[in-house]
Motif scaffolding. Structure first.
Motif, PDB file in Angstrom:
ATOM      1  N   GLY A  11       0.601  -1.378   0.181  1.00 51.06           N
ATOM      2  CA  GLY A  11       0.063   0.524   0.118  1.00 51.06           C
ATOM      3  C   GLY A  11       1.060   1.108  -0.679  1.00 51.06           C
ATOM      4  N   ARG A  12       0.269   2.287   0.330  1.00 47.80           N
ATOM      5  CA  ARG A  12       0.935   3.758   0.293  1.00 47.80           C
ATOM      6  C   ARG A  12       1.301   4.028   1.783  1.00 47.80           C
ATOM      7  NH1 ARG A  12      -2.593   8.271  -2.656  1.00 47.80           N
ATOM      8  NH2 ARG A  12      -0.642   9.164  -2.559  1.00 47.80           N
ATOM      9  N   PRO A  13       2.568   4.631   1.837  1.00 43.78           N
ATOM     10  CA  PRO A  13       2.914   4.869   3.416  1.00 43.78           C
ATOM     11  C   PRO A  13       1.866   6.026   3.974  1.00 43.78           C
ATOM     12  CG  PRO A  13       4.074   5.937   1.608  1.00 43.78           C
ATOM     13  CD  PRO A  13       3.660   4.897   1.251  1.00 43.78           C
ATOM     14  N   LYS A  14       1.548   5.884   5.036  1.00 43.76           N
ATOM     15  CA  LYS A  14       1.000   6.057   6.353  1.00 43.76           C
ATOM     16  C   LYS A  14       1.208   6.548   7.146  1.00 43.76           C
ATOM     17  CE  LYS A  14      -3.479   3.844   3.706  1.00 43.76           C
ATOM     18  NZ  LYS A  14      -4.488   2.895   4.169  1.00 43.76           N
ATOM     19  N   VAL A  15       0.459   7.269   8.265  1.00 43.19           N
ATOM     20  CA  VAL A  15       1.382   7.712   9.345  1.00 43.19           C
ATOM     21  C   VAL A  15       1.096   6.051  10.301  1.00 43.19           C
ATOM     22  CG1 VAL A  15       0.748   8.698  11.341  1.00 43.19           C
ATOM     23  CG2 VAL A  15       0.754   9.974   9.450  1.00 43.19           C
ATOM     24  N   ALA A  16      -0.099   5.139   9.972  1.00 44.33           N
ATOM     25  CA  ALA A  16      -0.251   3.942  10.642  1.00 44.33           C
ATOM     26  C   ALA A  16       0.778   3.460  10.932  1.00 44.33           C
ATOM     27  CB  ALA A  16      -1.473   3.344  10.681  1.00 44.33           C
ATOM     28  N   HIS A  17       1.367   3.327   9.704  1.00 44.03           N
ATOM     29  CA  HIS A  17       3.136   2.131   9.450  1.00 44.03           C
ATOM     30  C   HIS A  17       3.757   2.521  10.782  1.00 44.03           C
ATOM     31  CE1 HIS A  17       1.313   1.757   5.189  1.00 44.03           C
ATOM     32  NE2 HIS A  17       1.341   0.585   5.654  1.00 44.03           N
ATOM     33  N   ALA A  18       3.832   4.203  11.256  1.00 46.70           N
ATOM     34  CA  ALA A  18       4.555   4.911  11.663  1.00 46.70           C
ATOM     35  C   ALA A  18       4.531   3.685  13.239  1.00 46.70           C
ATOM     36  CB  ALA A  18       5.234   5.990  11.350  1.00 46.70           C
ATOM     37  N   VAL A  19       2.723   4.118  12.738  1.00 48.56           N
ATOM     38  CA  VAL A  19       2.287   3.555  15.274  1.00 48.56           C
ATOM     39  C   VAL A  19       2.598   2.617  14.940  1.00 48.56           C
ATOM     40  CG1 VAL A  19       0.282   4.157  15.750  1.00 48.56           C
ATOM     41  CG2 VAL A  19       0.974   5.623  14.809  1.00 48.56           C
ATOM     42  N   VAL A  20       2.154   1.907  14.390  1.00 53.32           N
ATOM     43  CA  VAL A  20       2.464   0.396  14.736  1.00 53.32           C
ATOM     44  C   VAL A  20       4.067   0.306  15.023  1.00 53.32           C
ATOM     45  CG1 VAL A  20       1.878  -1.668  13.959  1.00 53.32           C
ATOM     46  CG2 VAL A  20       0.885  -0.491  13.239  1.00 53.32           C
ATOM     47  N   ILE A  22       6.204   1.935  16.170  1.00 56.93           N
ATOM     48  CA  ILE A  22       6.926   2.456  17.571  1.00 56.93           C
ATOM     49  C   ILE A  22       6.350   1.477  18.361  1.00 56.93           C
ATOM     50  CG2 ILE A  22       6.491   4.463  19.092  1.00 56.93           C
ATOM     51  CD1 ILE A  22       8.436   5.101  16.861  1.00 56.93           C
ATOM     52  N   PHE A  23       4.832   0.903  18.660  1.00 57.17           N
ATOM     53  CA  PHE A  23       4.418   0.400  19.491  1.00 57.17           C
ATOM     54  C   PHE A  23       4.568  -0.024  19.904  1.00 57.17           C
ATOM     55  CE2 PHE A  23       0.888  -1.999  20.874  1.00 57.17           C
ATOM     56  CZ  PHE A  23       0.714  -1.988  21.962  1.00 57.17           C
ATOM     57  N   LEU A  24       4.970  -1.271  18.355  1.00 54.36           N
ATOM     58  CA  LEU A  24       5.753  -2.333  18.918  1.00 54.36           C
ATOM     59  C   LEU A  24       7.116  -2.392  19.919  1.00 54.36           C
ATOM     60  CD1 LEU A  24       4.314  -4.656  15.661  1.00 54.36           C
ATOM     61  CD2 LEU A  24       3.697  -5.010  17.864  1.00 54.36           C
ATOM     62  N   GLU A  25       7.774  -2.041  19.197  1.00 57.12           N
ATOM     63  CA  GLU A  25       8.946  -1.481  19.652  1.00 57.12           C
ATOM     64  C   GLU A  25       9.123  -1.143  21.192  1.00 57.12           C
ATOM     65  OE1 GLU A  25      12.159   2.100  19.551  1.00 57.12           O
ATOM     66  OE2 GLU A  25      12.367   0.765  17.193  1.00 57.12           O
ATOM     67  N   PHE A  26       8.353  -0.426  21.894  1.00 54.50           N
ATOM     68  CA  PHE A  26       8.413   0.515  23.069  1.00 54.50           C
ATOM     69  C   PHE A  26       7.335  -0.486  23.647  1.00 54.50           C
ATOM     70  CE2 PHE A  26       9.744   3.933  20.892  1.00 54.50           C
ATOM     71  CZ  PHE A  26      10.928   3.955  21.554  1.00 54.50           C
ATOM     72  N   PHE A  27       6.034  -1.811  23.076  1.00 47.45           N
ATOM     73  CA  PHE A  27       5.542  -2.555  24.150  1.00 47.45           C
ATOM     74  C   PHE A  27       6.602  -3.853  24.393  1.00 47.45           C
ATOM     75  CE2 PHE A  27       2.294  -5.630  24.898  1.00 47.45           C
ATOM     76  CZ  PHE A  27       1.409  -5.105  25.681  1.00 47.45           C
ATOM     77  N   ALA A  28       7.456  -3.792  23.149  1.00 52.08           N
ATOM     78  CA  ALA A  28       8.771  -5.170  23.643  1.00 52.08           C
ATOM     79  C   ALA A  28       9.584  -4.853  24.610  1.00 52.08           C
ATOM     80  CB  ALA A  28       9.087  -5.425  22.558  1.00 52.08           C
ATOM     81  N   TRP A  29       9.994  -3.236  25.027  1.00 47.95           N
ATOM     82  CA  TRP A  29      10.360  -2.709  26.172  1.00 47.95           C
ATOM     83  C   TRP A  29      10.010  -2.697  27.344  1.00 47.95           C
ATOM     84  CZ3 TRP A  29      15.366  -3.676  27.229  1.00 47.95           C
ATOM     85  CH2 TRP A  29      16.604  -3.853  25.118  1.00 47.95           C
ATOM     86  N   THR A 173      10.520 -10.688  23.214  1.00 49.84           N
ATOM     87  CA  THR A 173      11.468 -11.184  21.770  1.00 49.84           C
ATOM     88  C   THR A 173      10.484 -11.469  20.671  1.00 49.84           C
ATOM     89  OG1 THR A 173      13.565 -12.251  23.255  1.00 49.84           O
ATOM     90  CG2 THR A 173      13.047 -12.602  20.786  1.00 49.84           C
ATOM     91  N   VAL A 174       9.311 -12.194  21.195  1.00 51.71           N
ATOM     92  CA  VAL A 174       8.492 -12.301  19.162  1.00 51.71           C
ATOM     93  C   VAL A 174       8.192 -11.253  18.988  1.00 51.71           C
ATOM     94  CG1 VAL A 174       5.989 -13.707  19.112  1.00 51.71           C
ATOM     95  CG2 VAL A 174       8.014 -15.185  20.471  1.00 51.71           C
ATOM     96  N   ILE A 175       7.490 -10.180  19.830  1.00 54.74           N
ATOM     97  CA  ILE A 175       7.041  -9.178  19.573  1.00 54.74           C
ATOM     98  C   ILE A 175       7.976  -8.042  18.931  1.00 54.74           C
ATOM     99  CG2 ILE A 175       5.698  -6.926  20.320  1.00 54.74           C
ATOM    100  CD1 ILE A 175       4.621  -8.333  22.640  1.00 54.74           C
ATOM    101  N   ALA A 176       8.833  -8.310  19.228  1.00 49.80           N
ATOM    102  CA  ALA A 176      10.416  -7.621  18.345  1.00 49.80           C
ATOM    103  C   ALA A 176      10.446  -7.830  17.067  1.00 49.80           C
ATOM    104  CB  ALA A 176      11.706  -7.241  19.343  1.00 49.80           C
ATOM    105  N   LEU A 177      10.126  -8.867  17.282  1.00 54.60           N
ATOM    106  CA  LEU A 177      10.694  -9.404  15.997  1.00 54.60           C
ATOM    107  C   LEU A 177       9.759  -9.097  14.723  1.00 54.60           C
ATOM    108  CD1 LEU A 177      12.162 -12.315  14.107  1.00 54.60           C
ATOM    109  CD2 LEU A 177      10.872 -14.176  14.897  1.00 54.60           C
ATOM    110  N   ALA A 178       8.167  -9.360  15.703  1.00 52.78           N
ATOM    111  CA  ALA A 178       7.539  -9.209  14.996  1.00 52.78           C
ATOM    112  C   ALA A 178       7.383  -7.569  13.882  1.00 52.78           C
ATOM    113  CB  ALA A 178       5.900  -8.761  15.786  1.00 52.78           C
ATOM    114  N   ASP A 179       7.795  -6.650  15.219  1.00 49.63           N
ATOM    115  CA  ASP A 179       8.265  -5.531  14.731  1.00 49.63           C
ATOM    116  C   ASP A 179       9.072  -5.689  13.811  1.00 49.63           C
ATOM    117  OD1 ASP A 179       7.680  -2.633  14.264  1.00 49.63           O
ATOM    118  OD2 ASP A 179       9.300  -2.714  16.133  1.00 49.63           O
TER     119      ASP A 179
END
Length: 465
Positions: A11-20, A22-29, A173-179
């Protein structure tokens, strides 16, 4: 074909891509908040917090050095490759936390070279949003960071208590890999093809890759210099505060692990509201600069309250004010982005992220040193049973939280500096757009790209703030 598909994403780049991302990275930490404090104390039982400050110091200094470079390179080669690089190295230490704590903390320190996801993310958002939409988009990204911390520390603490730290590390680790896979397979490139070099083999000048180039430009532009000084003075105490605060609540204010998790959730929820609804209203009603000043005022008030406060209700009330102060960083990022040329978004956002990285290193070390000077050693996760703080002990301390009071003083300086940020920025030299046009003419006539003279290239273009 596969490489081309991975570069395009879906698809086209969206703010939603950035949101996902950031969320996955910091949720893992965020899941590792409680286990990491435990491992830190087990690995460094003496002067735990001081060692934590040193680890964060190395990481922050490396981020400070690399963020402008990575941001500038993303302006040339595109955002997606560097987004994948930053996410991968930011999450790389996670699996090692229980396997080898020493390797975990060593890799965590070195990962600062690439742990600058925010600079690439903000440049990504700037590529796909109009100027009037940017502050709201930045607020949404920052709110996502807060949202990732609403539940993840509580979930991590619960799983650690019921199932052990190994399960928490595995889930993180699983969430980080998903990110990482999300960036690799689904995130599309945001930088237009005409603004990117055609291939990784294309030449790039040292001026484009020099990590000190942006710092030299700062010294030649009074407006961006004021903004950077404001960021440094305001984020230095914020970094120190959030590196020590959970231990401080447990030892000095006798907060339990469950209460700390509830405190994090409250601050996170209020931060989401502040960085979305409140930020949007303030930007429209009082403007960008006034919003920055208001955020700094909130930060000054909450740090002073933590410095002098000793009652639990004061901690909760000051936490609510701290959530309101979270509007500062997205409003500063919007302020810089609105007056920056499109082809310099990565470099400028990298510079701001680099300053934050430096603060992430200096802040914890500074707060740890001040705690050490005042004989407050934060080294236990649950010190209530072993070394309780009695009311008599609290009465002996005129200032229960001296580092927070010091932080309030630095924010006061940031507020004074921010007052002098002009409402309009008018460089005395050529704008970047003019130089781009001249470069295009030169390419057409000579067939080669001229090397720009950075003395004649302002960091910011003329723009109303």
């Amino acid at each position: 074909m596969l490489t081309k598909h991975l570069r395009r994403g879906v698809g086209r780049p969206k703010v939603a891509h950035a949101v996902v991302v950031i969320f996955l990275e910091f949720f893992a930490w965020g899941l590792l908040t409680t286990p990491m404090l435990t491992v830190l104390h087990e690995t460094f039982p003496q002067h735990t917090f001081l060692v934590n400050g040193l680890i964060q110091g190395v990481k922050g200094f490396l981020s400070f050095m690399s963020a402008p470079l990575i941001g500038a390179l993303s302006d040339v080669w595109g955002r997606k490759s560097f987004l994948l690089l930053t996410v991968f190295f930011t999450c790389a230490p996670i699996p090692l936390m229980r396997l080898s704590p020493w390797c975990f903390f060593a890799l965590m320190s070195v990962s600062g070279l690439f742990s600058v996801t925010f600079s690439v993310i903000f440049a990504y958002v700037a590529d796909i949003t109009e100027e009037h939409e940017r502050s709201t988009a930045y607020g949404l990204v920052s709110a996502t960071f807060a949202a990732s911390l609403v539940t993840s520390p509580a979930i991590g603490a619960f799983l650690s208590l019921r199932c052990g730290d190994g399960v928490v590390v595995l889930l993180a680790t699983v969430i980080a890999l998903a990110d990482i896979l999300f960036v690799l397979l689904l995130v599309p490139e945001s930088l237009p093809d005409k603004m990117r070099l055609s291939s990784w083999g294309s030449p790039i000048s040292w001026e484009q890759a020099d990590p000190f180039a942006s710092l030299r430009k700062v010294g030649k532009d009074s407006t961006v210099l004021l903004i950077c000084v404001t960021v440094f003075l305001s984020y230095l105490p914020e970094a120190g505060q959030y590196s020590s605060f959970f231990l401080y609540l447990g030892q000095v204010n006798n907060f339990s692990s469950e209460t700390i998790a509830g405190f994090i959730a409250m601050v996170g929820i209020l931060s989401i509201i502040a960085q979305t609804l409140l930020l949007s209203v303030l930007m429209k009603k009082i403007g960008n600069k006034s919003t920055v000043l208001l955020g700094l005022g909130f930060q000054l008030f909450q740090l002073a309250w933590y410095g002098f406060g000793s009652e639990p209700w004061m901690m909760w009330a000051a936490g609510a004010v701290a959530a309101m102060s979270s509007i500062t960083f997205p409003s500063v990022s919007a302020l810089v982005s609105r007056c920056t040329d499109h082809d310099q978004q990565g470099a400028v956002q990298g510079m701001i992220t680099g300053i934050r990285g430096l603060c992430n290193g200096l802040g914890p070390a500074l707060f740890g040193f001040i705690f050490f000077l005042f004989n407050v050693e934060l080294k236990e996760l649950s010190p209530v049973e072993q070394n309780p703080v009695t009311p008599d002990t609290q009465e002996k301390r005129v200032i229960p939280g001296p580092p927070f009071l010091f932080g309030a003083c630095t924010v006061l300086l940031a507020l004074l500096v921010a007052v002098f940020i002009p409402s309009q920025h008018a460089p005395a030299v050529q704008t970047c757009n003019t130089r781009v046009m001249e470069s295009a003419i030169s390419v057409t006539e000579n067939g080669s790209v001229p090397v720009s003279d950075e003395d004649n290239e302002p960091l910011l273009q003329d723009s109303s703030l």
